[in-house]
Design a protein around this motif. Structure first.
Motif, PDB file in Angstrom:
ATOM      1  N   PRO A  21      85.052  57.815  79.229  1.00  0.00           N
ATOM      2  CA  PRO A  21      86.243  57.193  78.654  1.00  0.00           C
ATOM      3  C   PRO A  21      87.173  58.238  78.034  1.00  0.00           C
ATOM      4  CG  PRO A  21      84.234  56.085  77.942  1.00  0.00           C
ATOM      5  CD  PRO A  21      83.813  57.376  78.565  1.00  0.00           C
ATOM      6  N   VAL A  22      88.463  57.972  78.103  1.00  0.00           N
ATOM      7  CA  VAL A  22      89.460  58.865  77.525  1.00  0.00           C
ATOM      8  C   VAL A  22      90.404  58.022  76.665  1.00  0.00           C
ATOM      9  CG1 VAL A  22      91.222  60.610  77.948  1.00  0.00           C
ATOM     10  CG2 VAL A  22      89.338  60.330  79.575  1.00  0.00           C
ATOM     11  N   ASP A  46      87.006  57.120  66.758  1.00  0.00           N
ATOM     12  CA  ASP A  46      85.644  56.618  66.615  1.00  0.00           C
ATOM     13  C   ASP A  46      85.155  55.937  67.893  1.00  0.00           C
ATOM     14  OD1 ASP A  46      85.899  57.584  64.082  1.00  0.00           O
ATOM     15  OD2 ASP A  46      85.618  55.659  63.059  1.00  0.00           O
ATOM     16  N   MET A  47      86.053  55.230  68.589  1.00  0.00           N
ATOM     17  CA  MET A  47      85.660  54.585  69.838  1.00  0.00           C
ATOM     18  C   MET A  47      85.358  55.626  70.912  1.00  0.00           C
ATOM     19  SD  MET A  47      88.313  51.351  69.764  1.00  0.00           S
ATOM     20  CE  MET A  47      87.766  50.552  71.270  1.00  0.00           C
ATOM     21  N   ALA A  48      86.130  56.709  70.925  1.00  0.00           N
ATOM     22  CA  ALA A  48      85.848  57.793  71.874  1.00  0.00           C
ATOM     23  C   ALA A  48      84.492  58.419  71.577  1.00  0.00           C
ATOM     24  CB  ALA A  48      86.955  58.841  71.801  1.00  0.00           C
ATOM     25  N   LYS A  49      84.239  58.678  70.310  1.00  0.00           N
ATOM     26  CA  LYS A  49      82.973  59.310  69.926  1.00  0.00           C
ATOM     27  C   LYS A  49      81.791  58.403  70.238  1.00  0.00           C
ATOM     28  CE  LYS A  49      80.807  61.669  65.997  1.00  0.00           C
ATOM     29  NZ  LYS A  49      80.982  62.088  64.572  1.00  0.00           N
ATOM     30  N   ALA A  50      81.934  57.108  69.945  1.00  0.00           N
ATOM     31  CA  ALA A  50      80.827  56.175  70.160  1.00  0.00           C
ATOM     32  C   ALA A  50      80.507  55.990  71.637  1.00  0.00           C
ATOM     33  CB  ALA A  50      81.160  54.822  69.525  1.00  0.00           C
ATOM     34  N   SER A  51      81.508  56.168  72.493  1.00  0.00           N
ATOM     35  CA  SER A  51      81.305  55.958  73.931  1.00  0.00           C
ATOM     36  C   SER A  51      81.036  57.248  74.686  1.00  0.00           C
ATOM     37  CB  SER A  51      82.540  55.269  74.527  1.00  0.00           C
ATOM     38  OG  SER A  51      83.693  56.094  74.405  1.00  0.00           O
ATOM     39  N   GLY A  52      80.950  58.366  73.959  1.00  0.00           N
ATOM     40  CA  GLY A  52      80.755  59.652  74.619  1.00  0.00           C
ATOM     41  C   GLY A  52      81.995  60.106  75.362  1.00  0.00           C
ATOM     42  N   GLY A  53      83.145  59.634  74.907  1.00  0.00           N
ATOM     43  CA  GLY A  53      84.402  59.937  75.582  1.00  0.00           C
ATOM     44  C   GLY A  53      85.193  61.056  74.942  1.00  0.00           C
ATOM     45  N   ARG A  54      86.428  61.185  75.388  1.00  0.00           N
ATOM     46  CA  ARG A  54      87.340  62.230  74.917  1.00  0.00           C
ATOM     47  C   ARG A  54      88.435  61.602  74.069  1.00  0.00           C
ATOM     48  NH1 ARG A  54      89.708  64.079  80.193  1.00  0.00           N
ATOM     49  NH2 ARG A  54      90.795  65.614  78.889  1.00  0.00           N
ATOM     50  N   PHE A  55      88.918  62.366  73.084  1.00  0.00           N
ATOM     51  CA  PHE A  55      89.993  61.911  72.203  1.00  0.00           C
ATOM     52  C   PHE A  55      91.144  62.909  72.295  1.00  0.00           C
ATOM     53  CE2 PHE A  55      91.825  62.029  67.771  1.00  0.00           C
ATOM     54  CZ  PHE A  55      92.568  60.868  67.894  1.00  0.00           C
ATOM     55  N   THR A 238      91.796  56.082  79.938  1.00  0.00           N
ATOM     56  CA  THR A 238      91.072  54.902  80.419  1.00  0.00           C
ATOM     57  C   THR A 238      91.144  53.731  79.447  1.00  0.00           C
ATOM     58  OG1 THR A 238      88.989  55.636  79.418  1.00  0.00           O
ATOM     59  CG2 THR A 238      89.437  56.351  81.692  1.00  0.00           C
ATOM     60  N   HIS A 239      91.386  54.028  78.161  1.00  0.00           N
ATOM     61  CA  HIS A 239      91.423  52.997  77.130  1.00  0.00           C
ATOM     62  C   HIS A 239      92.635  53.230  76.227  1.00  0.00           C
ATOM     63  CE1 HIS A 239      87.273  52.826  78.491  1.00  0.00           C
ATOM     64  NE2 HIS A 239      87.134  51.659  77.885  1.00  0.00           N
TER      65      HIS A 239
END
Length: 308
Positions: A21-22, A46-55, A238-239
């Motif tokens: 996720p990005v 926080d949503m990026a971190k929780a999903s293993g994504g990029r911020f 992506t989000h």
């Protein structure tokens, strides 16, 4: 001319082939960030971190008359103080005006845009005249009157005269043609947050409710609607996590994504933080900035407790 890539030209776009996720936070440097911005930035982070994504951090600085370097510096300082970390380099819209011009040209080549010259005063007069005669004037989801359609069907000579003339002009999307060009299936988006009335899940988009939106003006080479969907595609977002005030605008974004063959993110609209008077917090109203809380001795944890 650099064209927005089609799906078969993915090598020039951000790699969206992976499932990572990005997320992005995309403020305009036209004032100090307030608590509403803190909520959006923290949620994205926080949503990026929780999903293993990029911020990612993106600076939306197309409006050069209102955007200033000191505000961009303050944005970075406030976000770092909140404990947020983002990837480098930071994308600045002012560095990519050619891409927005290319997207506009594609829509022009499709016959979906036209030049317009009516001022706000002229629009207001047209609305007042219609309403005085007992005719209701259509309004967009924000309550603003739709743009009159009188220039939509001008011939090529008349349009060329507008572009070549001295009067400032804007480029508008011919909404009726655009919706037809979008074709089937019906436009929708996946909502994981909620709309003003609690809407969530698969949402039916109604871009026609906005009328002939502006895509570019003489004093602003790209509108928010156009630049945001180009940037989100090129950065592989992506989000999209943002305030509920942009919920209805998602219909326009889905239409432009369909027309330009751009990928569709998942959307998550969050609640708005309101002031004591019940209105949403705003930089233009000089609502208390994050930096003021810091200077008053509040901690990042205090800010999280205030907004989450």
């Amino acid at each position: 001319m650099i064209f927005i890539p089609l799906p078969c030209q993915r090598e020039t776009m951000a790699d969206t082939s992976s499932t990572q996720p990005v997320f992005r936070f995309a403020p305009s440097p036209n004032g100090l960030l307030h608590l509403g911005h803190a909520l959006s930035a923290i949620l994205n982070h926080d949503m990026a971190k929780a999903s293993g994504g990029r911020f990612l951090l993106r600076i939306e600085d197309i409006d050069r008359t209102r955007c200033h370097p000191q505000f961009e510096a303050a944005i970075s300082s406030d976000l770092a103080w909140l404990g947020l970390e983002w990837e480098q380099p930071v994308r600045r819209q002012s560095d990519h005006l050619d891409l927005y011009a290319s997207a506009l040209q594609r829509l022009n080549d499709m016959g979906l845009v036209y030049p317009s010259v009516l001022s706000r005063g002229e629009i207001k007069a047209a609305v007042a005249d219609a309403e005085a005669r007992g005719n209701a004037w259509p309004r967009d989801p924000d309550g603003a009157p739709l743009y009159p359609e009188r220039e939509r069907d001008l011939g090529a000579d008349a349009r060329n005269a507008i572009v070549a003339g001295d009067k400032p002009h804007a480029w508008r999307l011919d909404m009726k043609k655009a919706v037809l060009a979008a074709g089937a299936p019906p436009l929708t988006w996946q909502e994981t947050g909620s709309g003003p009335d609690g809407e969530t899940g698969l949402i039916t988009a109604d871009p026609a409710a906005w009328g002939d939106i502006i895509l570019s003006r003489s004093d602003a080479p790209s509108s928010y609607h156009l630049s945001v969907i180009v940037d989100d595609a090129l950065q592989g977002i992506t989000h999209v996590v943002r305030g509920r005030d942009l919920y209805h605008a998602t219909a326009v974004h889905r239409l432009l994504q369909r027309l330009l063959d751009l990928p569709e993110p998942v959307y998550h609209h969050h609640r708005l933080l309101l002031g004591a008077d019940g209105r949403k917090l705003s930089k233009s109203n000089r609502d208390t900035g994050i930096s003021a809380f810091r200077e008053a001795g509040r901690s990042p944890a205090d800010i999280r407790a205030l907004v989450l």
